[in-house]
Design a protein around this motif. Structure first.
Motif, PDB file in Angstrom:
ATOM      1  N   LEU B  35       0.751  -1.191  -0.196  1.00 50.41           N
ATOM      2  CA  LEU B  35       0.246   0.140   0.354  1.00 50.41           C
ATOM      3  C   LEU B  35       0.934   1.652  -0.030  1.00 50.41           C
ATOM      4  CD1 LEU B  35      -3.349   0.479  -0.182  1.00 50.41           C
ATOM      5  CD2 LEU B  35      -2.771   1.320   2.753  1.00 50.41           C
ATOM      6  N   LEU B  36       0.817   2.093  -0.595  1.00 53.83           N
ATOM      7  CA  LEU B  36       1.355   3.392  -1.079  1.00 53.83           C
ATOM      8  C   LEU B  36       0.961   4.168  -1.355  1.00 53.83           C
ATOM      9  CD1 LEU B  36       2.953   2.269  -4.474  1.00 53.83           C
ATOM     10  CD2 LEU B  36       4.571   1.870  -2.527  1.00 53.83           C
ATOM     11  N   LYS B  37       1.868   5.070  -0.175  1.00 50.88           N
ATOM     12  CA  LYS B  37       0.731   7.400  -0.309  1.00 50.88           C
ATOM     13  C   LYS B  37       1.798   7.496  -0.833  1.00 50.88           C
ATOM     14  CE  LYS B  37       0.155   9.536   3.771  1.00 50.88           C
ATOM     15  NZ  LYS B  37       1.006  10.421   4.056  1.00 50.88           N
ATOM     16  N   ALA B  38       1.304   8.404  -1.743  1.00 54.87           N
ATOM     17  CA  ALA B  38       1.883   9.506  -2.842  1.00 54.87           C
ATOM     18  C   ALA B  38       2.659  10.368  -1.560  1.00 54.87           C
ATOM     19  CB  ALA B  38       1.048  10.137  -3.133  1.00 54.87           C
ATOM     20  N   SER B  69       1.691   9.731 -13.605  1.00 54.15           N
ATOM     21  CA  SER B  69       3.250  10.051 -14.143  1.00 54.15           C
ATOM     22  C   SER B  69       4.136   9.276 -12.797  1.00 54.15           C
ATOM     23  CB  SER B  69       3.129  11.443 -14.053  1.00 54.15           C
ATOM     24  OG  SER B  69       2.737  11.718 -12.398  1.00 54.15           O
ATOM     25  N   GLY B  70       5.108  10.007 -13.068  1.00 51.27           N
ATOM     26  CA  GLY B  70       6.400  10.137 -12.171  1.00 51.27           C
ATOM     27  C   GLY B  70       6.084  10.306 -11.115  1.00 51.27           C
ATOM     28  N   MET B  71       6.182   9.784  -9.904  1.00 52.65           N
ATOM     29  CA  MET B  71       5.595   9.992  -7.922  1.00 52.65           C
ATOM     30  C   MET B  71       6.594   9.367  -7.506  1.00 52.65           C
ATOM     31  SD  MET B  71       1.382   9.553  -8.815  1.00 52.65           S
ATOM     32  CE  MET B  71       1.028   9.316  -6.715  1.00 52.65           C
ATOM     33  N   ILE B  72       7.031   9.733  -6.256  1.00 47.51           N
ATOM     34  CA  ILE B  72       7.179   9.132  -5.484  1.00 47.51           C
ATOM     35  C   ILE B  72       6.120   8.836  -4.072  1.00 47.51           C
ATOM     36  CG2 ILE B  72       8.978   9.384  -3.172  1.00 47.51           C
ATOM     37  CD1 ILE B  72      10.430   9.735  -5.825  1.00 47.51           C
ATOM     38  N   SER B  90       9.932   4.628  -5.802  1.00 51.92           N
ATOM     39  CA  SER B  90       9.243   5.769  -7.308  1.00 51.92           C
ATOM     40  C   SER B  90       9.404   4.872  -8.369  1.00 51.92           C
ATOM     41  CB  SER B  90      11.222   6.924  -7.744  1.00 51.92           C
ATOM     42  OG  SER B  90      12.116   5.923  -8.408  1.00 51.92           O
ATOM     43  N   GLY B  91       8.185   5.478  -9.426  1.00 53.25           N
ATOM     44  CA  GLY B  91       7.584   4.860 -10.053  1.00 53.25           C
ATOM     45  C   GLY B  91       7.071   5.894 -11.286  1.00 53.25           C
ATOM     46  N   MET B  92       6.374   4.972 -12.220  1.00 54.92           N
ATOM     47  CA  MET B  92       4.979   5.536 -13.011  1.00 54.92           C
ATOM     48  C   MET B  92       3.634   5.301 -12.082  1.00 54.92           C
ATOM     49  SD  MET B  92       5.712   7.439 -15.637  1.00 54.92           S
ATOM     50  CE  MET B  92       4.425   7.481 -16.787  1.00 54.92           C
ATOM     51  N   LYS B 113      19.840  10.130   1.389  1.00 54.35           N
ATOM     52  CA  LYS B 113      21.436   9.829   0.204  1.00 54.35           C
ATOM     53  C   LYS B 113      21.251  11.632  -0.648  1.00 54.35           C
ATOM     54  CE  LYS B 113      23.578   6.073  -0.515  1.00 54.35           C
ATOM     55  NZ  LYS B 113      23.542   4.806  -1.574  1.00 54.35           N
ATOM     56  N   ALA B 114      19.616  11.621  -0.947  1.00 60.67           N
ATOM     57  CA  ALA B 114      19.150  12.954  -1.769  1.00 60.67           C
ATOM     58  C   ALA B 114      17.866  13.586  -1.567  1.00 60.67           C
ATOM     59  CB  ALA B 114      19.483  12.319  -2.739  1.00 60.67           C
ATOM     60  N   PRO B 115      17.629  14.593  -1.411  1.00 59.73           N
ATOM     61  CA  PRO B 115      16.052  15.101  -1.189  1.00 59.73           C
ATOM     62  C   PRO B 115      15.189  14.427  -1.896  1.00 59.73           C
ATOM     63  CG  PRO B 115      17.343  16.828  -1.821  1.00 59.73           C
ATOM     64  CD  PRO B 115      18.893  15.794  -2.030  1.00 59.73           C
ATOM     65  N   LEU B 116      14.138  14.089  -1.635  1.00 65.31           N
ATOM     66  CA  LEU B 116      12.997  12.685  -2.082  1.00 65.31           C
ATOM     67  C   LEU B 116      12.530  13.093  -3.645  1.00 65.31           C
ATOM     68  CD1 LEU B 116      10.525  11.581   0.571  1.00 65.31           C
ATOM     69  CD2 LEU B 116      12.073   9.796  -1.031  1.00 65.31           C
ATOM     70  N   SER B 117      12.469  14.846  -4.015  1.00 61.52           N
ATOM     71  CA  SER B 117      12.012  15.579  -5.317  1.00 61.52           C
ATOM     72  C   SER B 117      13.043  15.306  -6.195  1.00 61.52           C
ATOM     73  CB  SER B 117      11.302  16.743  -4.887  1.00 61.52           C
ATOM     74  OG  SER B 117      12.732  16.904  -4.054  1.00 61.52           O
ATOM     75  N   SER B 118      13.998  14.840  -5.983  1.00 63.86           N
ATOM     76  CA  SER B 118      15.527  14.746  -6.247  1.00 63.86           C
ATOM     77  C   SER B 118      15.266  13.285  -7.522  1.00 63.86           C
ATOM     78  CB  SER B 118      17.068  15.354  -5.971  1.00 63.86           C
ATOM     79  OG  SER B 118      16.757  14.101  -5.954  1.00 63.86           O
ATOM     80  N   TYR B 119      15.016  12.226  -7.255  1.00 63.11           N
ATOM     81  CA  TYR B 119      14.665  11.610  -7.507  1.00 63.11           C
ATOM     82  C   TYR B 119      13.459  11.463  -8.650  1.00 63.11           C
ATOM     83  CZ  TYR B 119      17.555   9.068  -3.381  1.00 63.11           C
ATOM     84  OH  TYR B 119      18.312   9.184  -2.775  1.00 63.11           O
ATOM     85  N   LEU B 120      12.925  12.455  -8.437  1.00 65.40           N
ATOM     86  CA  LEU B 120      11.971  12.619  -9.640  1.00 65.40           C
ATOM     87  C   LEU B 120      12.571  13.980 -10.572  1.00 65.40           C
ATOM     88  CD1 LEU B 120       8.044  13.534  -8.118  1.00 65.40           C
ATOM     89  CD2 LEU B 120       9.951  11.092  -9.434  1.00 65.40           C
ATOM     90  N   GLY B 121      13.170  14.784  -9.963  1.00 69.51           N
ATOM     91  CA  GLY B 121      14.770  15.572 -10.978  1.00 69.51           C
ATOM     92  C   GLY B 121      15.478  15.182 -11.862  1.00 69.51           C
ATOM     93  N   VAL B 122      16.157  15.783 -11.093  1.00 71.80           N
ATOM     94  CA  VAL B 122      17.940  15.346 -11.686  1.00 71.80           C
ATOM     95  C   VAL B 122      18.630  13.852 -11.207  1.00 71.80           C
ATOM     96  CG1 VAL B 122      19.063  16.285  -9.127  1.00 71.80           C
ATOM     97  CG2 VAL B 122      19.996  16.276 -11.293  1.00 71.80           C
ATOM     98  N   LEU B 123      17.847  13.618 -10.590  1.00 76.11           N
ATOM     99  CA  LEU B 123      17.715  11.891 -10.904  1.00 76.11           C
ATOM    100  C   LEU B 123      16.850  10.970 -11.250  1.00 76.11           C
ATOM    101  CD1 LEU B 123      19.301  11.298  -6.722  1.00 76.11           C
ATOM    102  CD2 LEU B 123      20.700  11.794  -8.887  1.00 76.11           C
TER     103      LEU B 123
END
Lengths: 330, 330
Positions: B35-38, B69-72, B90-92, B113-123
C-alpha cells in the motif's frame, strides 16, 4: 572552343537565358599540365544550389565564369607524369569543350571495365551518394521497409536496388506511370507510387507499406515527404539527400513542423553530402563495380547528345525528364 | 481518498475542467502487494500528449480513469518481499493519494542520500532525459557551442550544466529576464536569451554564438527553434526532446521546412524518449548522483504544495511558471 558560363543567378526556375556560351581561344599547356577534351558532363539538381549566392557546403558559382560539375574527359596532350594521351579521367571540371588541368582531384577511369558514363553515375558521385546515404545513415536491416522518393532519378534508382540487395521491401515514388512501371520491372522495386496521380500521398504510402516505413531516402522534400512522414515506424531513419521540390523556391518553403513526429517515434533525420564519406570511397567503389559486373545493379541513364544541350539537360531535371542519371555526351 | 482523473480530452490549452477529483474507498492489499501513500508527483509537458487519443510511444490516458506520471510514494503497509513499511519508492504511479502496487517498475529510493524530490528531477527521468539526449545524441565536444531552449525548465537546466561539465560554451533560451539571470548566475550558463524580448531570434542567437551552433537541445520547437536553425554549423546535432510550443496546437503547426538546412550543413536531427536508453540508466544515475553530491550539478525545483493543486501545477508548465523541475508535494 566553347565554354558555358553562368550569366545570371536564377530566380525561381532556371531559364536558358541564365546561361551563356562564350568562345575562348584553345588553351596551351605548360610543363606539369594536361590538356583535356570533355567527353561527358554530369548535370545534377544540386548545381541549382551553387547558382545562388551565400554560404553552403560548396562555393557558389561566379557570374561570367564557367560552371563546373562532375565530368569525364580525354587526355589529348600531357606534360604531366602519370597521365598519357588517350587516358580518360573523371573529376570536377569546367563546362568547357577543352581545358587545362594540373591533375588535381582527377581519377583515371578505364573505358574497358565499364562504360565511361557509368563513372559519373553508378560508379561516381551518384552511386556513392546512394551507397553512403542508405547504408551509413539508413542502416537498413533485412525485412525492413524502405521508401525512396525521386526513385526514378539518378540516386533514387540505385538506392532502391541496394536496398533490395540488403533484403528490404522497397517502395519507390516517381512522377509518371511509365517510371513507376520501370521501377518495378527493371529496377526490382517491390512497388511504386505515381505522386502525380495519387490522391493522398499519406494514404498511398500506408497502403503500399502495411508494416510502416523504417527507412525513408528523401530526394525531393515537400508534400511527398509530408505523406511519408505520416507513416514512419519507431526508430525510423530519414536520409535527407535532396530537396528538389524546394530548389527553385523564391520564398522559404513552409510545411508541417516535423518535431512532433520525430519525438513520437524516436526518428532520426540526417542531411549529408557524399564528400562526408571521402575516406570510405575506396571501399565503396569496388563494391558498386562488383554489383554492376554481377548484374545485381543496373545503371539507368538518360544520355543527351551535344555540348550545346547541357543547359537544357540541366533544366530538364526539374521537370523529371530524366530516367536515372542525366548525362550529356559530347 | 482522492484520485485525479481525466474528465475530457483537452482541446488546445488544457483547462482545470478537463480534470476531475473522485473520492474512492481506501484500498486494501492482498498477499504480494504493497500500500503506497503518494508523497511527490512529477508534472511534465509530455503528459499533454497522453491526454490525446492516437498512437504514440506511450498509451493515451483513458477518460474517467486516474492519470499517471512519475511519483514518489511511501510504503505504508507491505505484504510483498523486498518492500518494508517506511520505504520510499519511485515509479510510474497513479494520481491517487493512496494506491496498491505489486511492486512492478518501482525503484526504492533513499531519502538520506538525496532529497526525495530529486528522484523525480535530476536523479529521475528528468536528469536521465538531459543526460542521454545531450551525451548520446548531441555528443558535445569541449569547446563546442551548445544552445538549449526551455533552458530554465526541468530538463533544460540540467542539460546546460552537463554541457558546461563537458567544456562547452552554453547558451540558454528562456522566457523572462529573471530566468535568464538565474541561468547565468545559478546554473552556470555562459549567457542566455529572453525570447519574449528578443526582437529577432536568429540574430540574437548569431550574436550570442559567434562561432555558430554545434549542438541544439530543443525542448520547445516553433519559432524559437527556427531562429536557432539559421545558425547551425556543419555537422550540427539537434536533440529533439520536446516541443512544448506545439503540444496545445489545434491544427498541424506549420513552419519553414528543415530539409534544405539539414542538407546544407549535414545536420542530424534526432527525436528520442528516455526509455530508449533503459539499459544504460544504471550507469547514468550514479554519475548524476556523483555530480549532485560534488556540487557540480544543481537541482532547480519548483515545489507546489497539496495534492489538490496537481492539475493547476500541470497547467502552469505551459505558461512557464516553473523554474526547473515542477513537483507537487503532498
Amino acid at each position: 572552343m566553347q565554354t558555358i558560363q553562368l550569366k545570371s543567378r536564377p530566380v525561381g526556375v532556371p531559364k536558358l537565358s541564365d546561361f551563356k556560351f562564350v568562345t575562348e581561344e584553345q588553351p596551351q599547356i605548360a610543363e606539369g599540365e594536361i590538356l583535356l577534351k570533355a567527353t561527358h558532363i554530369s548535370v545534377d539538381p544540386y548545381l541549382r544550389g551553387r547558382m545562388m549566392e551565400g554560404k553552403s557546403y560548396v562555393e557558389p558559382f561566379e557570374l561570367n565564369k564557367a560552371i563546373s560539375s562532375g565530368m569525364i574527359a580525354e587526355v589529348v596532350e600531357s606534360k604531366l607524369a602519370g597521365f598519357s594521351k588517350g587516358d580518360f579521367v573523371s573529376g570536377m571540371l569546367e563546362w568547357k569543350e577543352v581545358q587545362v588541368s594540373k591533375g588535381e582531384g582527377l581519377l583515371r577511369v578505364d573505358a574497358k571495365k565499364a562504360p565511361l558514363s557509368s563513372y559519373l553515375g553508378v560508379l561516381g558521385m551518384t552511386g556513392l551518394t546512394a551507397y553512403f546515404g542508405l547504408l551509413e545513415i539508413g542502416r537498413p536491416k533485412a525485412g525492413e521497409t524502405v521508401v525512396v522518393s525521386g526513385a526514378a532519378g539518378a540516386v533514387g534508382s540505385i538506392v532502391g536496388q541496394i536496398a533490395k540487395l540488403k533484403g528490404c521491401r522497397v517502395i519507390g515514388i516517381a512522377g509518371s506511370d511509365e517510371k513507376v512501371e520501370q521501377l518495378v520491372s527493371e529496377s526490382g522495386f517491390d512497388t511504386a507510387i505515381n505522386y502525380n496521380t495519387a490522391e493522398n500521398m499519406s494514404q498511398a504510402i500506408a497502403e503500399a507499406c502495411p508494416n510502416g516505413v523504417d527507412v525513408y531516402f528523401d530526394n525531393v522534400g515537400g508534400e511527398i515527404s509530408d505523406g511519408v512522414m505520416m507513416n514512419l515506424n519507431r526508430f525510423a531513419r530519414i536520409i535527407v539527400c535532396g530537396a528538389i521540390s524546394m530548389y527553385n523556391a523564391t520564398s522559404v518553403p513552409m510545411g508541417p513542423r516535423v518535431q512532433p513526429i520525430l519525438i513520437k517515434n524516436s526518428v532520426l533525420m540526417q542531411g549529408f553530402v557524399v564528400s562526408n564519406y571521402l575516406e570510405k570511397w575506396g571501399e565503396a567503389i569496388p563494391q558498386l563495380a562488383k554489383w554492376l559486373q554481377e548484374g545485381k545493379l543496373k545503371s539507368t541513364e538518360t544520355i543527351v547528345e551535344g555540348f550545346e544541350n547541357t543547359p537544357q539537360a540541366f533544366l530538364d531535371l526539374f521537370e523529371g525528364k530524366n530516367k536515372g542519371k542525366m548525362i550529356v555526351k559530347i
